[in-house]
Design a protein around this motif. Sequence first.
Motif, PDB file in Angstrom:
ATOM      1  N   SER A  33       9.481  14.404 -16.855  1.00 13.32           N
ATOM      2  CA  SER A  33      10.627  13.871 -17.586  1.00 13.32           C
ATOM      3  C   SER A  33      10.510  14.167 -19.078  1.00 13.32           C
ATOM      4  O   SER A  33      11.488  14.557 -19.722  1.00 13.32           O
ATOM      5  N   SER A  34       9.319  13.985 -19.623  1.00  9.72           N
ATOM      6  CA  SER A  34       9.106  14.274 -21.045  1.00  9.72           C
ATOM      7  C   SER A  34       9.306  15.750 -21.346  1.00  9.72           C
ATOM      8  O   SER A  34       9.929  16.111 -22.352  1.00  9.72           O
ATOM      9  N   ILE A  35       8.795  16.606 -20.471  1.00  8.30           N
ATOM     10  CA  ILE A  35       8.961  18.050 -20.663  1.00  8.30           C
ATOM     11  C   ILE A  35      10.449  18.424 -20.612  1.00  8.30           C
ATOM     12  O   ILE A  35      10.937  19.184 -21.454  1.00  8.30           O
ATOM     13  N   ALA A  36      11.163  17.882 -19.645  1.00  9.16           N
ATOM     14  CA  ALA A  36      12.598  18.163 -19.530  1.00  9.16           C
ATOM     15  C   ALA A  36      13.347  17.674 -20.766  1.00  9.16           C
ATOM     16  O   ALA A  36      14.284  18.336 -21.238  1.00  9.16           O
ATOM     17  N   TYR A  37      12.928  16.549 -21.308  1.00 11.28           N
ATOM     18  CA  TYR A  37      13.566  16.001 -22.509  1.00 11.28           C
ATOM     19  C   TYR A  37      13.285  16.887 -23.730  1.00 11.28           C
ATOM     20  O   TYR A  37      14.197  17.210 -24.487  1.00 11.28           O
ATOM     21  N   PHE A  38      12.050  17.291 -23.909  1.00 11.95           N
ATOM     22  CA  PHE A  38      11.699  18.115 -25.059  1.00 11.95           C
ATOM     23  C   PHE A  38      12.338  19.501 -25.006  1.00 11.95           C
ATOM     24  O   PHE A  38      12.652  20.087 -26.030  1.00 11.95           O
ATOM     25  N   PHE A  39      12.545  20.031 -23.806  1.00 22.02           N
ATOM     26  CA  PHE A  39      13.196  21.332 -23.671  1.00 22.02           C
ATOM     27  C   PHE A  39      14.713  21.213 -23.522  1.00 22.02           C
ATOM     28  O   PHE A  39      15.387  22.175 -23.169  1.00 22.02           O
ATOM     29  N   LYS A  40      15.248  19.995 -23.769  1.00 18.86           N
ATOM     30  CA  LYS A  40      16.697  19.735 -23.781  1.00 18.86           C
ATOM     31  C   LYS A  40      17.392  19.947 -22.438  1.00 18.86           C
ATOM     32  O   LYS A  40      18.585  20.223 -22.384  1.00 18.86           O
ATOM     33  N   PHE A  41      16.647  19.818 -21.328  1.00 17.54           N
ATOM     34  CA  PHE A  41      17.287  19.820 -20.020  1.00 17.54           C
ATOM     35  C   PHE A  41      17.957  18.477 -19.763  1.00 17.54           C
ATOM     36  O   PHE A  41      18.844  18.362 -18.931  1.00 17.54           O
ATOM     37  N   SER A  42      17.479  17.457 -20.463  1.00 16.18           N
ATOM     38  CA  SER A  42      17.967  16.104 -20.273  1.00 16.18           C
ATOM     39  C   SER A  42      18.140  15.427 -21.629  1.00 16.18           C
ATOM     40  O   SER A  42      17.349  15.643 -22.548  1.00 16.18           O
ATOM     41  N   GLU A  43      19.170  14.601 -21.731  1.00 23.14           N
ATOM     42  CA  GLU A  43      19.405  13.835 -22.954  1.00 23.14           C
ATOM     43  C   GLU A  43      18.516  12.597 -23.026  1.00 23.14           C
ATOM     44  O   GLU A  43      18.427  11.967 -24.073  1.00 23.14           O
ATOM     45  N   VAL A  44      17.910  12.228 -21.905  1.00 21.82           N
ATOM     46  CA  VAL A  44      17.114  11.003 -21.831  1.00 21.82           C
ATOM     47  C   VAL A  44      15.746  11.295 -21.228  1.00 21.82           C
ATOM     48  O   VAL A  44      15.575  12.249 -20.472  1.00 21.82           O
ATOM     49  N   SER A  45      14.793  10.459 -21.599  1.00 19.24           N
ATOM     50  CA  SER A  45      13.474  10.476 -20.964  1.00 19.24           C
ATOM     51  C   SER A  45      13.091   9.026 -20.713  1.00 19.24           C
ATOM     52  O   SER A  45      13.848   8.111 -21.035  1.00 19.24           O
ATOM     53  N   HIS A  46      11.930   8.820 -20.189  1.00 20.28           N
ATOM     54  CA  HIS A  46      11.499   7.440 -19.923  1.00 20.28           C
ATOM     55  C   HIS A  46      11.412   6.639 -21.211  1.00 20.28           C
ATOM     56  O   HIS A  46      11.657   5.439 -21.210  1.00 20.28           O
ATOM     57  N   ALA A  47      11.115   7.283 -22.335  1.00 14.48           N
ATOM     58  CA  ALA A  47      11.052   6.571 -23.616  1.00 14.48           C
ATOM     59  C   ALA A  47      12.437   6.057 -24.026  1.00 14.48           C
ATOM     60  O   ALA A  47      12.541   5.037 -24.705  1.00 14.48           O
ATOM     61  N   THR A  48      13.488   6.752 -23.626  1.00 12.27           N
ATOM     62  CA  THR A  48      14.843   6.305 -23.936  1.00 12.27           C
ATOM     63  C   THR A  48      15.107   4.948 -23.295  1.00 12.27           C
ATOM     64  O   THR A  48      15.717   4.070 -23.904  1.00 12.27           O
TER      65      THR A  48
END
Length: 166
Positions: A33-48
């Motif tokens: 999830s963090s990797i997807a968030y940092f590479f902008k695949f997702s607008e949200v991660s678990h930290a969101t």
Amino acid sequence: MSRKHNKEESKRSVFLKSLFCGVVGAFIWGIVSSIAYFFKFSEVSHATFILRSFFSGGWTEGLTGELISLAILTVLGIIPALAYYLLMKKLHGMMPGIMFGMGLWVLVFIIMNPLFYYVPSFYDLSSDTIVTTICQFVLYGVFVGYTISYEYHDRRIEANHVQKEV
């Protein structure tokens, strides 16, 4: 008495392995999830969900926020694993895990969404975010579901085999 003790020990072993599976699954898919968030695949991660919706500050946006929320998510991974163990451990195959993961996604992104003010509503999420997060939740559900049901059925077969020998 020996058979009863072994049966109770086997149940306890499956239960503890189920909880461990939830922790490991949450850790692995939290990293994804963090990797997807940092590479902008997702607008949200678990930290969101875990931090940004409740705390403000620049520290929640970077690696520090991701690592702190990953630690919290790892511990919280016990809850869905426990739910799967209690409700669905007897089911076979991948499909129950897929459905479990999709159910978790609906719970988090649609039902519980009002609790997380930093997370956009379902209708405001990009299609990339929806697809990416659904895939992550489904993979978590399959990981947890397949592991728990396999362990449960493996212990049952082992117990039946030992019982037939006696």
